[in-house]
Design a protein around this motif. Structure first.
Motif, PDB file in Angstrom:
ATOM      1  N   SER A   7      -0.315  -6.021   8.482  1.00 21.58           N
ATOM      2  CA  SER A   7      -1.110  -5.631   7.321  1.00 21.58           C
ATOM      3  C   SER A   7      -2.296  -4.752   7.716  1.00 21.58           C
ATOM      4  O   SER A   7      -2.577  -3.735   7.074  1.00 21.58           O
ATOM      5  CB  SER A   7      -1.602  -6.892   6.606  1.00 21.58           C
ATOM      6  N   GLN A   8      -2.969  -5.131   8.801  1.00 26.13           N
ATOM      7  CA  GLN A   8      -4.105  -4.344   9.283  1.00 26.13           C
ATOM      8  C   GLN A   8      -3.640  -2.963   9.753  1.00 26.13           C
ATOM      9  O   GLN A   8      -4.277  -1.949   9.458  1.00 26.13           O
ATOM     10  CB  GLN A   8      -4.799  -5.084  10.425  1.00 26.13           C
ATOM     11  N   SER A  11      -2.846  -0.770   6.794  1.00 26.54           N
ATOM     12  CA  SER A  11      -4.092  -0.325   6.153  1.00 26.54           C
ATOM     13  C   SER A  11      -4.709   0.841   6.917  1.00 26.54           C
ATOM     14  O   SER A  11      -5.174   1.820   6.318  1.00 26.54           O
ATOM     15  CB  SER A  11      -5.098  -1.464   6.075  1.00 26.54           C
ATOM     16  N   GLN A  12      -4.694   0.759   8.238  1.00 30.23           N
ATOM     17  CA  GLN A  12      -5.222   1.848   9.058  1.00 30.23           C
ATOM     18  C   GLN A  12      -4.379   3.114   8.895  1.00 30.23           C
ATOM     19  O   GLN A  12      -4.915   4.222   8.849  1.00 30.23           O
ATOM     20  CB  GLN A  12      -5.284   1.430  10.533  1.00 30.23           C
ATOM     21  N   ALA A  14      -2.698   3.951   6.238  1.00 33.21           N
ATOM     22  CA  ALA A  14      -2.997   4.498   4.912  1.00 33.21           C
ATOM     23  C   ALA A  14      -4.286   5.305   4.927  1.00 33.21           C
ATOM     24  O   ALA A  14      -4.368   6.374   4.314  1.00 33.21           O
ATOM     25  CB  ALA A  14      -3.083   3.360   3.887  1.00 33.21           C
ATOM     26  N   VAL A  15      -5.285   4.829   5.646  1.00 39.03           N
ATOM     27  CA  VAL A  15      -6.548   5.561   5.763  1.00 39.03           C
ATOM     28  C   VAL A  15      -6.319   6.891   6.483  1.00 39.03           C
ATOM     29  O   VAL A  15      -6.799   7.942   6.051  1.00 39.03           O
ATOM     30  CB  VAL A  15      -7.616   4.706   6.491  1.00 39.03           C
TER      31      VAL A  15
END
Length: 154
Positions: A7-8, A11-12, A14-15
């Motif tokens: 998940s982390q 998220s990275q 996506a950024v």
């Protein structure tokens, strides 16, 4: 534990993706792909009002709709340019950016492949290799091989 890491990581990613592609290049330009399914009066068309009215005329022309089914996108807009030159020019300029980027990336990829140790032993120059690799004309291998076989020395 693993699901938290995944998940982390997502998220990275996506950024980072947002950093590279801050806005969708298709946004406001889908009228180029299919001028018959967009509504020129809505916000999904990024055109000045005089071009919006031309797009509305194109969208209601059944002859052009048939033409889109027969031609590729670039050829369609070139055909439209006879009657709607400003609108077609806008479409072709946006389409051209993707084509030239693709050709550039293909060239860089071929250069990177050609500049390996194994390829450096070949006697062909980089220019000759690029010319053959980037040419849209397929090589006539049967003809090349028949000429090579005829030159065998005994």
């Amino acid at each position: 534990m693993i699901s938290d890491l995944v998940s982390q990581h997502l998220s990275q990613l996506a950024v980072k993706f947002d950093d590279y592609f801050p806005e969708d290049p298709r946004e406001g330009h889908m009228w180029i792909v299919d001028p018959f399914s967009v509504d020129p009066t809505k916000n999904d068309v990024a055109l000045p009002s005089h071009l919006q009215s031309q797009l509305l005329e194109v969208a209601t022309d059944s002859t052009l709709k048939l033409l889109l089914g027969k031609l590729d996108l670039g050829s369609f807009w070139i055909a439209v340019s006879k009657e709607y030159p400003c609108l077609a020019l806008r479409a072709v300029k946006l389409l051209l950016a993707f084509t030239t980027t693709y050709l550039c990336e293909s060239g860089f990829s071929i250069v990177a492949t050609t500049k390996t140790k194994a390829r450096n032993r070949l006697k062909a120059t980089l220019e000759a290799t690029l010319r053959v690799s980037l040419s849209p004309i397929p090589p006539r291998l049967d003809l090349i091989m028949s000429v090579k076989q005829a030159q065998v020395f005994h």
